[in-house]
Design an enzyme around this catalytic site. Structure first.
Site, short mmCIF file in Angstrom:
data_model
loop_
_atom_site.label_atom_id
_atom_site.label_comp_id
_atom_site.label_asym_id
_atom_site.label_seq_id
_atom_site.Cartn_x
_atom_site.Cartn_y
_atom_site.Cartn_z
N GLY A 1 11.65 -3.35 5.25
CA GLY A 1 10.84 -4.89 5.20
C GLY A 1 10.40 -4.92 3.61
CG HIS A 2 7.15 -2.37 2.12
ND1 HIS A 2 6.95 -1.47 2.81
CD2 HIS A 2 6.03 -3.02 1.85
CE1 HIS A 2 5.82 -1.33 3.30
NE2 HIS A 2 5.09 -2.32 2.87
CG MET B 1 -1.92 -0.88 1.03
SD MET B 1 -3.62 -0.70 2.24
CE MET B 1 -3.00 0.10 3.41
N GLY B 2 2.15 1.07 -0.54
CA GLY B 2 3.11 2.33 -0.43
C GLY B 2 3.64 2.52 0.84
CD GLN C 1 -6.28 -3.03 3.39
OE1 GLN C 1 -6.05 -3.59 2.29
NE2 GLN C 1 -5.24 -2.81 4.12
CG HIS D 1 8.74 -0.45 5.98
ND1 HIS D 1 9.06 -1.80 5.85
CD2 HIS D 1 7.14 -0.40 6.15
CE1 HIS D 1 7.69 -2.67 6.15
NE2 HIS D 1 6.87 -1.75 6.29
#
Length: 145
Positions: free
Chosen positions: A36-37, A30-31, A61, A34
């Protein structure tokens, strides 16, 4: 990195890559990216020939419209970060592209069963319904290996 805003343009590019025998990986986000992405993108790059990243803030959501409105959107920064890890394709659709009347009639609602009532679901009714639905739609669009 090639940027796609429509399903058809992304699928046409992916069809060409598959015709060349290329394996496709996918990282839905979802942009507000960070590390982790970025680690997921790097892993996909190691395991696949083509890596697609999506950035789509999914309204289904969010049961609180204020949370949706306040969700951080920083596409230029996200794109620079994705360029830095050499993502191949970025899918950056608008809401109406994902939830068009034609697409919603093709895709049945998928319910997350008992997960809907634990963790975030206990405090945000409908949250996991929206997550499961959009992930299903995105996987159907990208068809990753």
């Amino acid at each position: 990195m090639e940027v796609f805003k429509t399903i058809i343009s992304l699928q046409e590019a992916l069809d060409k890559k598959r015709a060349e025998g290329k394996k496709v990986g996918f990282v839905p986000t979802m942009g507000a990216l960070h590390d982790g992405h970025l680690s997921l993108v790097e892993r996909s790059k190691k395991e696949n020939d083509v890596t697609v990243v999506s950035i789509f803030v999914n309204p289904t959501q969010f049961n609180n419209k204020e949370d949706l409105r306040n969700y951080p959107r920083m596409p230029e920064k996200d794109m620079a970060m994705l360029e830095g890890v050499h993502a191949d394709f970025l899918f950056l659709p608008e809401v109406q592209e994902i939830y068009s009347p034609e697409r919603s009639s093709e895709s049945p609602l998928i319910l997350p069963a008992s997960l809907a009532n634990v963790m975030e679901g206990a405090f945000r009714p409908g949250h996991f319904d929206g997550v499961v639905q959009v992930v299903s739609l995105l996987f159907d669009i990208v068809k990753p290996d």
